[in-house]
Design a protein around this motif. Structure first.
Motif, PDB file in Angstrom:
ATOM      1  N   ALA A 279      19.110  -7.082   0.096  1.00 39.59           N
ATOM      2  CA  ALA A 279      18.323  -7.966  -0.776  1.00 39.59           C
ATOM      3  C   ALA A 279      18.782  -7.898  -2.214  1.00 39.59           C
ATOM      4  CB  ALA A 279      16.961  -8.000  -0.783  1.00 39.59           C
ATOM      5  N   GLU A 280      19.011  -9.115  -2.871  1.00 38.11           N
ATOM      6  CA  GLU A 280      19.461  -9.304  -4.421  1.00 38.11           C
ATOM      7  C   GLU A 280      18.045  -8.820  -5.046  1.00 38.11           C
ATOM      8  OE1 GLU A 280      22.217  -9.344  -5.673  1.00 38.11           O
ATOM      9  OE2 GLU A 280      23.191 -10.064  -3.731  1.00 38.11           O
ATOM     10  N   ILE A 281      17.004  -9.424  -4.639  1.00 35.18           N
ATOM     11  CA  ILE A 281      15.706  -8.982  -5.349  1.00 35.18           C
ATOM     12  C   ILE A 281      14.761  -8.989  -4.124  1.00 35.18           C
ATOM     13  CG2 ILE A 281      13.886 -10.016  -6.772  1.00 35.18           C
ATOM     14  CD1 ILE A 281      15.900 -11.101  -8.818  1.00 35.18           C
ATOM     15  N   LEU A 282      13.705  -7.957  -4.620  1.00 33.82           N
ATOM     16  CA  LEU A 282      12.601  -7.721  -3.815  1.00 33.82           C
ATOM     17  C   LEU A 282      11.432  -8.192  -4.282  1.00 33.82           C
ATOM     18  CD1 LEU A 282      13.296  -4.445  -2.259  1.00 33.82           C
ATOM     19  CD2 LEU A 282      13.612  -6.412  -1.119  1.00 33.82           C
ATOM     20  N   THR A 283      10.272  -8.759  -3.910  1.00 32.83           N
ATOM     21  CA  THR A 283       9.122  -9.333  -4.605  1.00 32.83           C
ATOM     22  C   THR A 283       7.981  -8.800  -3.689  1.00 32.83           C
ATOM     23  OG1 THR A 283       9.418 -11.615  -3.203  1.00 32.83           O
ATOM     24  CG2 THR A 283       9.960 -11.372  -5.771  1.00 32.83           C
ATOM     25  N   PRO A 284       7.519  -7.811  -3.685  1.00 34.36           N
ATOM     26  CA  PRO A 284       6.248  -7.332  -3.294  1.00 34.36           C
ATOM     27  C   PRO A 284       5.167  -7.896  -4.020  1.00 34.36           C
ATOM     28  CG  PRO A 284       7.031  -5.579  -4.849  1.00 34.36           C
ATOM     29  CD  PRO A 284       8.138  -6.537  -4.575  1.00 34.36           C
ATOM     30  N   GLY A 285       3.775  -8.148  -3.162  1.00 35.08           N
ATOM     31  CA  GLY A 285       2.831  -8.749  -3.849  1.00 35.08           C
ATOM     32  C   GLY A 285       2.041  -7.746  -4.596  1.00 35.08           C
ATOM     33  N   ASN A 286       2.182  -6.402  -4.648  1.00 35.41           N
ATOM     34  CA  ASN A 286       1.171  -5.440  -5.322  1.00 35.41           C
ATOM     35  C   ASN A 286       2.117  -4.150  -5.676  1.00 35.41           C
ATOM     36  OD1 ASN A 286       0.380  -3.772  -2.958  1.00 35.41           O
ATOM     37  ND2 ASN A 286      -0.119  -6.225  -2.183  1.00 35.41           N
ATOM     38  N   GLY A 433      -4.556  -4.646   2.498  1.00 31.71           N
ATOM     39  CA  GLY A 433      -3.188  -4.681   1.748  1.00 31.71           C
ATOM     40  C   GLY A 433      -3.757  -5.399   0.509  1.00 31.71           C
ATOM     41  N   PHE A 434      -3.572  -6.623   0.335  1.00 32.43           N
ATOM     42  CA  PHE A 434      -3.838  -7.466  -1.046  1.00 32.43           C
ATOM     43  C   PHE A 434      -5.367  -7.835  -0.724  1.00 32.43           C
ATOM     44  CE2 PHE A 434      -4.218 -10.743  -3.827  1.00 32.43           C
ATOM     45  CZ  PHE A 434      -3.742 -10.321  -5.179  1.00 32.43           C
ATOM     46  N   PRO A 435      -6.432  -7.521  -1.558  1.00 29.94           N
ATOM     47  CA  PRO A 435      -7.746  -8.041  -1.143  1.00 29.94           C
ATOM     48  C   PRO A 435      -8.096  -9.308  -1.639  1.00 29.94           C
ATOM     49  CG  PRO A 435      -7.675  -6.559  -3.051  1.00 29.94           C
ATOM     50  CD  PRO A 435      -6.285  -6.744  -2.633  1.00 29.94           C
ATOM     51  N   ILE A 436      -7.729 -10.528  -0.803  1.00 28.64           N
ATOM     52  CA  ILE A 436      -7.968 -11.717  -1.110  1.00 28.64           C
ATOM     53  C   ILE A 436      -9.444 -11.956  -1.521  1.00 28.64           C
ATOM     54  CG2 ILE A 436      -7.637 -14.128  -0.384  1.00 28.64           C
ATOM     55  CD1 ILE A 436      -5.445 -13.370   1.164  1.00 28.64           C
ATOM     56  N   SER A 437     -10.429 -11.514  -0.870  1.00 28.19           N
ATOM     57  CA  SER A 437     -11.857 -11.954  -0.975  1.00 28.19           C
ATOM     58  C   SER A 437     -12.188 -11.174  -2.285  1.00 28.19           C
ATOM     59  CB  SER A 437     -12.749 -11.129   0.160  1.00 28.19           C
ATOM     60  OG  SER A 437     -12.683  -9.897   0.288  1.00 28.19           O
ATOM     61  N   LEU A 438     -11.673  -9.984  -2.841  1.00 26.22           N
ATOM     62  CA  LEU A 438     -12.013  -9.585  -3.951  1.00 26.22           C
ATOM     63  C   LEU A 438     -11.545 -10.416  -5.193  1.00 26.22           C
ATOM     64  CD1 LEU A 438     -13.313  -7.061  -4.825  1.00 26.22           C
ATOM     65  CD2 LEU A 438     -11.135  -6.114  -5.163  1.00 26.22           C
ATOM     66  N   VAL A 439     -10.353 -11.189  -5.029  1.00 26.19           N
ATOM     67  CA  VAL A 439      -9.754 -12.015  -6.060  1.00 26.19           C
ATOM     68  C   VAL A 439     -10.761 -13.298  -6.000  1.00 26.19           C
ATOM     69  CG1 VAL A 439      -7.870 -13.448  -6.843  1.00 26.19           C
ATOM     70  CG2 VAL A 439      -7.385 -11.208  -5.598  1.00 26.19           C
ATOM     71  N   GLU A 440     -11.058 -13.635  -4.955  1.00 26.56           N
ATOM     72  CA  GLU A 440     -12.160 -15.073  -5.039  1.00 26.56           C
ATOM     73  C   GLU A 440     -13.426 -14.584  -5.490  1.00 26.56           C
ATOM     74  OE1 GLU A 440     -10.395 -16.795  -0.630  1.00 26.56           O
ATOM     75  OE2 GLU A 440     -12.263 -15.232  -0.812  1.00 26.56           O
ATOM     76  N   ALA A 441     -13.678 -13.413  -5.328  1.00 27.59           N
ATOM     77  CA  ALA A 441     -15.159 -12.940  -6.099  1.00 27.59           C
ATOM     78  C   ALA A 441     -15.020 -12.870  -7.515  1.00 27.59           C
ATOM     79  CB  ALA A 441     -15.564 -11.775  -5.605  1.00 27.59           C
ATOM     80  N   MET A 442     -13.612 -12.456  -7.936  1.00 24.65           N
ATOM     81  CA  MET A 442     -13.390 -12.532  -9.351  1.00 24.65           C
ATOM     82  C   MET A 442     -13.270 -13.924 -10.034  1.00 24.65           C
ATOM     83  SD  MET A 442     -10.667  -9.216  -9.288  1.00 24.65           S
ATOM     84  CE  MET A 442     -10.207  -9.370 -10.761  1.00 24.65           C
ATOM     85  N   ALA A 455      -4.450  -2.417  -2.861  1.00 27.49           N
ATOM     86  CA  ALA A 455      -4.062  -2.871  -3.990  1.00 27.49           C
ATOM     87  C   ALA A 455      -5.582  -2.964  -4.736  1.00 27.49           C
ATOM     88  CB  ALA A 455      -3.250  -4.140  -3.934  1.00 27.49           C
ATOM     89  N   VAL A 456      -6.623  -2.612  -4.418  1.00 28.04           N
ATOM     90  CA  VAL A 456      -7.851  -2.867  -4.810  1.00 28.04           C
ATOM     91  C   VAL A 456      -7.791  -2.208  -6.420  1.00 28.04           C
ATOM     92  CG1 VAL A 456     -10.307  -2.093  -5.002  1.00 28.04           C
ATOM     93  CG2 VAL A 456      -9.231  -2.804  -2.844  1.00 28.04           C
ATOM     94  N   VAL A 457      -7.381  -1.117  -6.706  1.00 32.93           N
ATOM     95  CA  VAL A 457      -7.405  -0.897  -8.087  1.00 32.93           C
ATOM     96  C   VAL A 457      -6.737  -1.716  -9.045  1.00 32.93           C
ATOM     97  CG1 VAL A 457      -6.790   1.081  -9.702  1.00 32.93           C
ATOM     98  CG2 VAL A 457      -8.162   1.743  -7.401  1.00 32.93           C
ATOM     99  N   GLU A 458      -5.416  -1.677  -8.030  1.00 36.73           N
ATOM    100  CA  GLU A 458      -4.456  -2.658  -9.132  1.00 36.73           C
ATOM    101  C   GLU A 458      -5.125  -4.133  -9.587  1.00 36.73           C
ATOM    102  OE1 GLU A 458       0.108  -4.586  -8.587  1.00 36.73           O
ATOM    103  OE2 GLU A 458      -0.887  -3.459  -6.891  1.00 36.73           O
ATOM    104  N   VAL A 459      -5.756  -4.839  -8.482  1.00 41.52           N
ATOM    105  CA  VAL A 459      -6.364  -6.036  -8.463  1.00 41.52           C
ATOM    106  C   VAL A 459      -7.640  -5.955  -9.538  1.00 41.52           C
ATOM    107  CG1 VAL A 459      -7.698  -7.940  -7.467  1.00 41.52           C
ATOM    108  CG2 VAL A 459      -5.574  -6.894  -6.427  1.00 41.52           C
ATOM    109  N   ILE A 460      -8.226  -4.824  -9.505  1.00 38.08           N
ATOM    110  CA  ILE A 460      -9.651  -5.104 -10.178  1.00 38.08           C
ATOM    111  C   ILE A 460      -9.341  -4.670 -11.745  1.00 38.08           C
ATOM    112  CG2 ILE A 460     -11.691  -3.262 -10.770  1.00 38.08           C
ATOM    113  CD1 ILE A 460     -12.171  -5.232  -8.650  1.00 38.08           C
ATOM    114  N   GLY A 461      -8.463  -3.716 -11.950  1.00 43.37           N
ATOM    115  CA  GLY A 461      -7.826  -3.362 -13.484  1.00 43.37           C
ATOM    116  C   GLY A 461      -8.976  -3.154 -14.286  1.00 43.37           C
TER     117      GLY A 461
END
Length: 584
Positions: A279-286, A433-442, A455-461
Motif C-alpha cells: 500500500a502507498e498509504i495506510l489509514t487506520p482509524g485509531n 475497536g473504535f467506540p462509536i457509542s462513546l463518540v455519540e455520547a460526547m 481506542a477508548v483512551v484515545e477517543v476520550i482524551g
C-alpha cells in the motif's frame, strides 16, 4: 480523478458493515468519479439490495465471497505443474517454522554453514518475498487459465499442503495436522484466494482507476494488490477494524484445532504483511489499529490516522441541552452481546445503589443474533435477581431500577433521546475497536465512564473517566463520583462535546481523504493512457509527474532568452518543481 472503491461485506449493500462512512465519503467527494467493487458475505446481503447511489458512482461490480461455483477450468499438464509449484511455494511460506525450532538442526549434526543457510532461507523478509511472489504467480496463472477455483479445491491442493506441513522446517503445530485439518485449511484458503480469479484487473475495470481505495484489509485489500501488480494502480488501505485482529478473535480455541488456527493465523499474517508492504498509504482509524499495523511490518512513515466521520447534527439538540438529563440516571447504549460485559455493569450498579439509593440504570440496545438474544436473557434474569422490584407502599406496583429498552420505545424514541436521558453514559466493554457509542455520547455533551479497551483512551482524551475492564468495583466508584458532582459532570461533558466536534465529524474525515487522494496520485504516475467514449484522455488517467527530470539544484538563470514571449519575461523563474495537476 477516478477512484476504484473496493469493499468487503459493506458499501453499497443496505446491511453492510462500514456502509455509513463509505456512503458519506462518496457523497462528500462529488468532484471525483467512483467505481465500486463490492465483495458480499452472504445471500441475505445480496437480496437486501443496494443503497441509493449518487451520480458520481459510475458503476458497481459485485462478487460473492460466500460461494463460488466450479469455474469448469481444466488445466493441462503444464498448467498443473505451474499450479503445484506456485501453490507449494505459498503454503511452504505459510508453514515455515520459527527460529527456536530451526536451531535444533544444528544440534542434530547440521554444520554451522548449513544451519546459517537454513536460517537465511526462513528469515522473515525472505519468507515474505516467497509468499508475495507465489501469490502474484498464482494470480497470473488464474488470469491466463481463466480461474483457480477448481485447482484450489482439488486433491492436488490438499496433497501440496500436506507436503508443506510435513517439511522438516514446518511449524510444530503444522506437522501435527491431520486429514480433517488439512481439508479445513484448504477450504479456507480457497475462499480467501477467490479474488485471484476475478476479472476486475483490466484497463476496463479496476486496472483503469487512478487510485484503488480498499476499505478493509483481507480480500478487499488483496484486490487492490492485484490491481497494483497488473496495472500499477496505487493502493490506499483503510482499516477501522484490523482484519488480522478480527481473524484472531473469531478463530478462538473453541472454533478450531491448534493446527488449523496456526496455519490460518500464519496465512492471514503473511497476507496482512504483504498488504501493508504494497500500500502507498495506510489509514487506520485509531492508534490501536495503527499499532497492529506497525507490529505486522507496516512502515510508520506511510501511516496516516483518519478517525471515522460521524454525523453530529442529529445530536446538536441533546448536546446543547444538558439540563434534560436525570441527575440520578446512568445510561448504557449499544449492541447487546457478551463483549459488552453487561454482567459486570449490573454488578457495578449494585455497588452504586448502596451509595446512591435513588440511582437508576437504563440499558438501551438490541441483541445481535442468537448469541446476543441468549446473553440479553441472562442479563434480564441477573437484574431481576440483583434488584427485586421496589414499591413505595404496600399497595403500589413494584418498579425495577434497571430497565432494558430499544430505540423506538416510548422512553427512548431516538438515539439522541437515549443519551440525553442520563447524567452519565457508561461503556463496560471488554473488547472494543473504535467506540462509536462513546463518540455519540460526547456529541451529546455527556460525562462518560468507560473501560480501558481498544481506542477508548484515545477517543476520550481526558474528557471522561476510564477504569480497568472486568472491574465492577472500579466502575461503580467512578459512576458514584460523577453522580455526586454535577459541576464536574457538566465540565467533562462540555469538554467531550468540543473534542468530538473537532476530531470525529464527517467533514473532517472527508477533508482528510481528499488530501490523501491527491497526495497519492501526485506521487504515483500511471504509465498508460485511458480514453473516454469520445476518444479523449480521461483526466488523471495519466497524472503529471511529481518529479520532473532535470537538475533542479543548479543556479537560477539571471536572464531569459530573447526568444521567449513577452508574458514569460514577467513570470518568476522557479528553481523547484511545479505543482502537479493532482495537487491543485
Amino acid at each position: 480523478m477516478r477512484i476504484g472503491l473496493v469493499t468487503e461485506g459493506g458499501y453499497p449493500y443496505v446491511g453492510g458493515d462500514a456502509m455509513l462512512w463509505c456512503d458519506r465519503l462518496v457523497h462528500g467527494l462529488d468532484q471525483h468519479e467512483f467505481d465500486v467493487y463490492a465483495l458480499s458475505r452472504g445471500r441475505h446481503q445480496e437480496t437486501e439490495g443496494l443503497v441509493p447511489l449518487p451520480p458520481q458512482v459510475g458503476r458497481v461490480r459485485t462478487a460473492p465471497l460466500w460461494t463460488a461455483a466450479d469455474d469448469g477450468v481444466t488445466y493441462g499438464r503444464r498448467a498443473r505443474r505451474r499450479f503445484a509449484e506456485y501453490y507449494g511455494e505459498l503454503v511452504a511460506a505459510v508453514c515455515a517454522g520459527a527460529g527456536t525450532e530451526r536451531t535444533g538442526s544444528a544440534r542434530a549434526g547440521v554444520g554451522s554453514a548449513r544451519a546459517s543457510e537454513i536460517r537465511s532461507q526462513d528469515a522473515p523478509a525472505v519468507l515474505a518475498d516467497r509468499f508475495g511472489s507465489a501469490l502474484y504467480a498464482l494470480a497470473e496463472l488464474a488470469r491466463e487459465e481463466g480461474g483457480l477455483v477448481a485447482a484450489l479445491r482439488s486433491d492436488a491442493a490438499v496433497r501440496t499442503l500436506e507436503r508443506a506441513c510435513r517439511a522438516p522446517r514446518a511449524l510444530r503445530t503444522a506437522r501435527e495436522a491431520r486429514v480433517p485439518d488439512l481439508l479445513t485449511v484448504t477450504a479456507h484458503l480457497e475462499r480467501a484466494l477467490r479474488p485471484l480469479s476475478l476479472d476486475w484487473y483490466g484497463d476496463d475495470a479496476l486496472g483503469g482507476a487512478d487510485l484503488c481505495h480498499a476499505t478493509s484489509g483481507g480480500p478487499a485489500a488483496l484486490c487492490g494488490l492485484l490491481a497494483r501488480h497488473f496495472s500499477g494502480v496505487p493502493l490506499l488501505v483503510t482499516e477501522y477494524g484490523v482484519h488480522l485482529r478480527s481473524h484472531y478473535l473469531t478463530l478462538g480455541p473453541d472454533a478450531a484445532t491448534p493446527s488449523v488456527r496456526a496455519l490460518l493465523g500464519a496465512f492471514h499474517g503473511r497476507l496482512a504483511a504483504e498488504v501493508y508492504r504494497g500500500a502507498e498509504i495506510l489509514t487506520p482509524g485509531n492508534a490501536h489499529a495503527r499499532r497492529w499495523q506497525e507490529r505486522c511490518g507496516a512502515d510508520r512513515t506511510r501511516i496516516r490516522t483518519v478517525y471515522p466521520g460521524m454525523a453530529a447534527d442529529r445530536f446538536t439538540e441533546a448536546g446543547e441541552s444538558p439540563d434534560r438529563a436525570d441527575p440520578h440516571t446512568l445510561v448504557w447504549v449499544g449492541r447487546v452481546d457478551p463483549a459488552k460485559d453487561l454482567v459486570s455493569l449490573l454488578h457495578a450498579f449494585a455497588e452504586v445503589r448502596k451509595e446512591e439509593p435513588e440511582a437508576r440504570l437504563r440499558i438501551v440496545g438490541a441483541p445481535s443474533g442468537a448469541e446476543g438474544e441468549a446473553y440479553l436473557g441472562h442479563c434480564r434474569a441477573l437484574a431481576a435477581q440483583l434488584f427485586p422490584d421496589e414499591a413505595e407502599g404496600a399497595h403500589a406496583v413494584g418498579d425495577n431500577p434497571v430497565s432494558f429498552e430499544e430505540i423506538g420505545a416510548p422512553d427512548a424514541p431516538t438515539l439522541p433521546d437515549a443519551y440525553a436521558a442520563g447524567a452519565v453514559v457508561v461503556l463496560s466493554s471488554v473488547v472494543e475497536g473504535f467506540p462509536i457509542s462513546l463518540v455519540e455520547a460526547m456529541f451529546c455533551g455527556r460525562a462518560t465512564v468507560s473501560t480501558d479497551v481498544g481506542a477508548v483512551v484515545e477517543v476520550i482524551g481526558g474528557t471522561g473517566l476510564v477504569v480497568p475492564p472486568r472491574n465492577p468495583r472500579a466502575l461503580a466508584e467512578a459512576c458514584v463520583a460523577l453522580l455526586r458532582d454535577p459541576e464536574r459532570r457538566e465540565r467533562l461533558g462540555a469538554a467531550a462535546r468540543a473534542r468530538a466536534l473537532e476530531l470525529f465529524t464527517v467533514e473532517r474525515n472527508i477533508t482528510a481523504f481528499h488530501g490523501i487522494y491527491l497526495e497519492i496520485v501526485s506521487h504515483c504516475p500511471v504509465r498508460r493512457v485511458v480514453l473516454d467514449e469520445s476518444g479523449d484522455p480521461l483526466p488523471f488517467a495519466a497524472p503529471a509527474e511529481s518529479h520532473v527530470p532535470g537538475h533542479w539544484t543548479g543556479p537560477t538563470p539571471r536572464a531569459l532568452p530573447r526568444s521567449l514571449p513577452t508574458w514569460a519575461t514577467n513570470a518568476p523563474v522557479r528553481a523547484t518543481p511545479l505543482a502537479t495537476e493532482g495537487a491543485r
